[in-house]
Scaffold this motif. Structure first.
Motif, short mmCIF file in Angstrom:
data_model
loop_
_atom_site.label_atom_id
_atom_site.label_comp_id
_atom_site.label_asym_id
_atom_site.label_seq_id
_atom_site.Cartn_x
_atom_site.Cartn_y
_atom_site.Cartn_z
N SER A 54 0.83 -1.16 0.02
CA SER A 54 -0.08 0.01 0.02
C SER A 54 0.91 1.36 0.05
N TYR A 55 1.89 1.41 0.80
CA TYR A 55 2.94 2.34 0.70
C TYR A 55 3.64 2.47 -0.59
N ASN A 56 4.08 1.48 -1.41
CA ASN A 56 4.56 1.82 -2.65
C ASN A 56 3.32 2.01 -3.76
N HIS A 57 2.27 1.79 -3.56
CA HIS A 57 1.14 2.24 -4.28
C HIS A 57 0.68 3.66 -4.09
N GLN A 58 0.81 3.99 -2.80
CA GLN A 58 0.40 5.43 -2.59
C GLN A 58 1.70 6.33 -3.17
N GLN A 59 3.11 5.96 -2.95
CA GLN A 59 4.07 6.65 -3.53
C GLN A 59 3.99 6.83 -4.94
N GLN A 60 3.67 5.66 -5.60
CA GLN A 60 3.59 5.64 -7.27
C GLN A 60 2.53 6.70 -7.42
N LEU A 61 1.15 6.53 -6.69
CA LEU A 61 0.12 7.70 -7.07
C LEU A 61 0.54 9.21 -6.93
N GLN A 62 1.25 9.06 -5.87
CA GLN A 62 1.94 10.77 -5.55
C GLN A 62 3.00 11.13 -6.73
N GLN B 111 0.78 11.96 -9.61
CA GLN B 111 0.27 13.29 -9.51
C GLN B 111 1.03 14.35 -9.60
#
Length: 130
Positions: free
Chosen positions: A15-23, A26
């Motif tokens: 989830s952290y990696n996914h969140q970092q990819q989304l950021q 963006q």
């Protein structure tokens, strides 16, 4: 070792990696949009500047032509003022009877009692014949 390479390594913080990819996606979108906005701003600024410079150049050319026209009209006005003053003097002279008689004798080759008229060619006529 071949056994180890075939094993899948579990991702711990997915989830952290996914969140970092989304950021990061963006941030790249924001950067892309910023570049697009700045590009459009500079394009509009360049077009506006070109239009202002062109308008300034046209106004300068118009002003120069109007100044030339003013100079020519001023010269024409000065000539007309001189002509008017000469005509005013002529009007004053034509109110004198002696001047009228002298003018009529000179222009129309009339003679006074006891005068003989001799016609002498103008200097301009003599120069043209050479």
């Amino acid at each position: 070792m071949s056994m180890l390479s075939n094993r899948k390594i579990p991702i711990v913080n997915q989830s952290y990696n996914h969140q970092q990819q989304l950021q990061s996606m963006q941030a790249s979108r924001k950067k892309k949009l910023l570049v697009r906005r700045l590009t459009m701003f500079f394009v509009f600024a360049a077009v506006f500047t070109v239009l202002l410079v062109k308008s300034f150049h046209n106004q300068e050319a118009l002003l120069q032509s109007k100044q030339e026209q003013l100079k020519s009209l001023q010269t024409e006005y000065n000539d007309l003022v001189e002509k008017q003053s000469a005509l005013q003097e002529e009007i004053i002279k034509l109110q004198d009877d002696e001047y009228i008689g002298k003018y009529a004798r000179q222009e129309f080759f009339l003679s006074d009692d006891g005068e003989i008229i001799f016609s002498i060619p103008n200097e301009k006529d003599g120069q043209d014949a050479d």
